[in-house]
Write a protein that holds these residues in place. Structure first.
Motif, PDB file in Angstrom:
ATOM      1  N   SER A  73       0.848  -1.191   0.000  1.00  0.00           N
ATOM      2  CA  SER A  73       0.000   0.000   0.000  1.00  0.00           C
ATOM      3  C   SER A  73       0.885   1.242   0.000  1.00  0.00           C
ATOM      4  O   SER A  73       1.830   1.339   0.785  1.00  0.00           O
ATOM      5  CB  SER A  73      -0.914   0.004   1.220  1.00  0.00           C
ATOM      6  N   ILE A  74       0.562   2.200  -0.884  1.00  0.00           N
ATOM      7  CA  ILE A  74       1.336   3.441  -0.938  1.00  0.00           C
ATOM      8  C   ILE A  74       1.261   4.180   0.395  1.00  0.00           C
ATOM      9  O   ILE A  74       2.219   4.823   0.822  1.00  0.00           O
ATOM     10  CB  ILE A  74       0.841   4.340  -2.094  1.00  0.00           C
ATOM     11  N   TYR A  75       0.123   4.057   1.090  1.00  0.00           N
ATOM     12  CA  TYR A  75      -0.034   4.742   2.370  1.00  0.00           C
ATOM     13  C   TYR A  75       0.773   4.063   3.470  1.00  0.00           C
ATOM     14  O   TYR A  75       1.185   4.714   4.444  1.00  0.00           O
ATOM     15  CB  TYR A  75      -1.519   4.806   2.741  1.00  0.00           C
ATOM     16  N   LEU A  78       4.208   5.608   2.761  1.00  0.00           N
ATOM     17  CA  LEU A  78       4.262   7.019   3.144  1.00  0.00           C
ATOM     18  C   LEU A  78       4.211   7.188   4.654  1.00  0.00           C
ATOM     19  O   LEU A  78       4.890   8.050   5.213  1.00  0.00           O
ATOM     20  CB  LEU A  78       3.115   7.773   2.484  1.00  0.00           C
ATOM     21  N   GLY A  79       3.404   6.351   5.326  1.00  0.00           N
ATOM     22  CA  GLY A  79       3.359   6.422   6.787  1.00  0.00           C
ATOM     23  C   GLY A  79       4.677   6.037   7.413  1.00  0.00           C
ATOM     24  O   GLY A  79       5.132   6.650   8.388  1.00  0.00           O
ATOM     25  N   ILE A 134      -1.626   9.702  -6.354  1.00  0.00           N
ATOM     26  CA  ILE A 134      -0.311   9.245  -5.896  1.00  0.00           C
ATOM     27  C   ILE A 134       0.729  10.333  -6.132  1.00  0.00           C
ATOM     28  O   ILE A 134       1.605  10.577  -5.304  1.00  0.00           O
ATOM     29  CB  ILE A 134       0.073   7.936  -6.600  1.00  0.00           C
ATOM     30  N   ALA A 137       0.157  12.940  -3.413  1.00  0.00           N
ATOM     31  CA  ALA A 137       0.582  12.468  -2.095  1.00  0.00           C
ATOM     32  C   ALA A 137       2.100  12.444  -1.978  1.00  0.00           C
ATOM     33  O   ALA A 137       2.670  12.870  -0.976  1.00  0.00           O
ATOM     34  CB  ALA A 137       0.005  11.078  -1.826  1.00  0.00           C
ATOM     35  N   VAL A 141       4.257  14.801   0.657  1.00  0.00           N
ATOM     36  CA  VAL A 141       5.118  14.223   1.689  1.00  0.00           C
ATOM     37  C   VAL A 141       6.567  14.669   1.494  1.00  0.00           C
ATOM     38  O   VAL A 141       7.262  15.022   2.446  1.00  0.00           O
ATOM     39  CB  VAL A 141       5.013  12.688   1.684  1.00  0.00           C
ATOM     40  N   SER A 203       0.262   3.261   9.679  1.00  0.00           N
ATOM     41  CA  SER A 203       0.731   2.808   8.368  1.00  0.00           C
ATOM     42  C   SER A 203       0.351   1.355   8.116  1.00  0.00           C
ATOM     43  O   SER A 203       0.224   0.933   6.957  1.00  0.00           O
ATOM     44  CB  SER A 203       2.254   2.980   8.262  1.00  0.00           C
ATOM     45  N   PRO A 206      -3.660   0.489   6.274  1.00  0.00           N
ATOM     46  CA  PRO A 206      -3.898   0.320   4.832  1.00  0.00           C
ATOM     47  C   PRO A 206      -3.245  -0.924   4.253  1.00  0.00           C
ATOM     48  O   PRO A 206      -3.761  -1.502   3.294  1.00  0.00           O
ATOM     49  CB  PRO A 206      -3.296   1.593   4.220  1.00  0.00           C
ATOM     50  N   GLN A 207      -2.126  -1.382   4.838  1.00  0.00           N
ATOM     51  CA  GLN A 207      -1.499  -2.611   4.332  1.00  0.00           C
ATOM     52  C   GLN A 207      -2.343  -3.832   4.681  1.00  0.00           C
ATOM     53  O   GLN A 207      -2.497  -4.745   3.859  1.00  0.00           O
ATOM     54  CB  GLN A 207      -0.093  -2.766   4.912  1.00  0.00           C
ATOM     55  N   THR A 210      -5.149  -3.755   2.237  1.00  0.00           N
ATOM     56  CA  THR A 210      -4.703  -4.175   0.906  1.00  0.00           C
ATOM     57  C   THR A 210      -4.586  -5.695   0.824  1.00  0.00           C
ATOM     58  O   THR A 210      -5.021  -6.315  -0.158  1.00  0.00           O
ATOM     59  CB  THR A 210      -3.348  -3.527   0.568  1.00  0.00           C
TER      60      THR A 210
END
Length: 305
Positions: A73-75, A78-79, A134, A137, A141, A203, A206-207, A210
């Motif tokens: 997950s992109i989030y 990023l987290g 994306i 985001a 960041v 973080s 979201p993983q 996913t």
């Protein structure tokens, strides 16, 4: 991946550590007087090595499967990057030792490599390129991290120097009730550490989603999460093993380290959920006997006339 073992800022001198180890003080600026202190430092070092090596299995898995953009997950990335960035900012604010600063820089660089791999496979696997969310985001960041590092770095240099006493470097005088008040630097570090721990914690959500949505963990390396779980476990034990300051109550000592303990134990619990997902979504590979029976069954089938 975080280097939260030593959250103190430099101060005091070796005379504040009677019967302590000189080399431990010189290298880590920590007072180690008994086996409990040495065990705490040793476990903390092992936890840092676990965090430092956690990314490499995922690098390999990404190159092997080529679907990192679908697996991660992109989030989540990023987290993780946000948590390590705040950890780096905190190391500057607290004027930590070069060892801690270099470790924090390494973690951020490792996160950026992970993010770069994600974006590479995103572009490679989708001919239309990156989607606008994306892009936005990532830009937000990146610019936010650079700006915050610059501003808070300058702010850290203006924070007044505090004379620390006792065996923990983030300490002030301990009152008669065993309560140690927070210094200005410690309040800043406490706040930054709390936000960093929350980013690490959230973080994972979201993983987990996913993985649940895909009903698969293909493309993820379990060793990434296993090493982080081991690192967080060792870190939590190292904090609990460490002796409080002379005259400081155990409860007050725990309060001073509460953000990092909550972050470590919280991330550990969510990584356990991800571990169960690895077990639940693991593809069942046929045993050799099953393959042999299937082959014999095909041979027994009558040929079409």
């Amino acid at each position: 991946m975080d280097s939260r073992l030593w959250q103190g800022s430099l101060g005091g001198n070796f005379s504040d550590c009677p019967n302590g180890s000189q080399w431990v003080w010189d290298v880590f600026s920590e007072c180690a007087q008994d086996i409990r202190d040495f065990a705490s430092i040793a476990l903390g070092l092992f936890s840092i090595f676990c965090f430092a090596g956690a990314s490499f299995p995922q690098y390999y898995q990404a190159c092997k499967t080529g679907n990192m953009d679908q697996a991660l997950s992109i989030y989540f990335l990023l987290g993780w990057l946000g948590g390590d960035s705040l950890n780096l900012i905190g190391s500057f604010l607290a004027n930590q030792l070069p060892l801690q600063v270099y470790t924090a820089i390494y973690y951020v660089l490792a996160d950026l490599v992970m993010l770069a791999l994600y974006l590479y496979y995103k572009v490679k696997n989708q001919s239309r390129g990156l989607s606008a969310p994306i892009n936005a985001a990532f830009a937000f960041v990146f610019l936010g991290t650079v700006s915050a590092t610059s501003l808070l770095g300058r702010a850290g240099s203006t924070v007044e120097t505090v004379t620390f006493k006792g065996r923990t470097l983030l300490s002030a005088a301990v009152d008669a009730g065993g309560r140690e008040p927070f210094t200005k630097k410690e309040i800043i570090g406490f706040t930054v550490g709390s936000i960093s721990s929350l980013l690490y914690l959230f973080s994972r959500v979201p993983q987990i989603y996913t993985n649940f949505k895909r009903k698969s963990t293909e493309g993820l390396s379990y060793f990434l999460f296993a090493l982080v779980m081991l690192g967080n476990s060792l870190y939590g034990i190292s904090v609990l093993l460490k002796n409080p300051d002379p005259g400081q109550a155990e409860g007050n000592y725990i309060i001073h380290h509460l953000p990092w303990l909550i972050g470590s134990l919280g991330v550990l619990s969510l990584d356990v959920i991800i571990s169960f997902q690895f077990l639940a979504y693991q593809k069942r590979r046929p045993h050799a006997s099953d393959e042999r029976e299937a082959l014999l069954g095909k041979q027994d089938e009558p040929l079409d006339s």
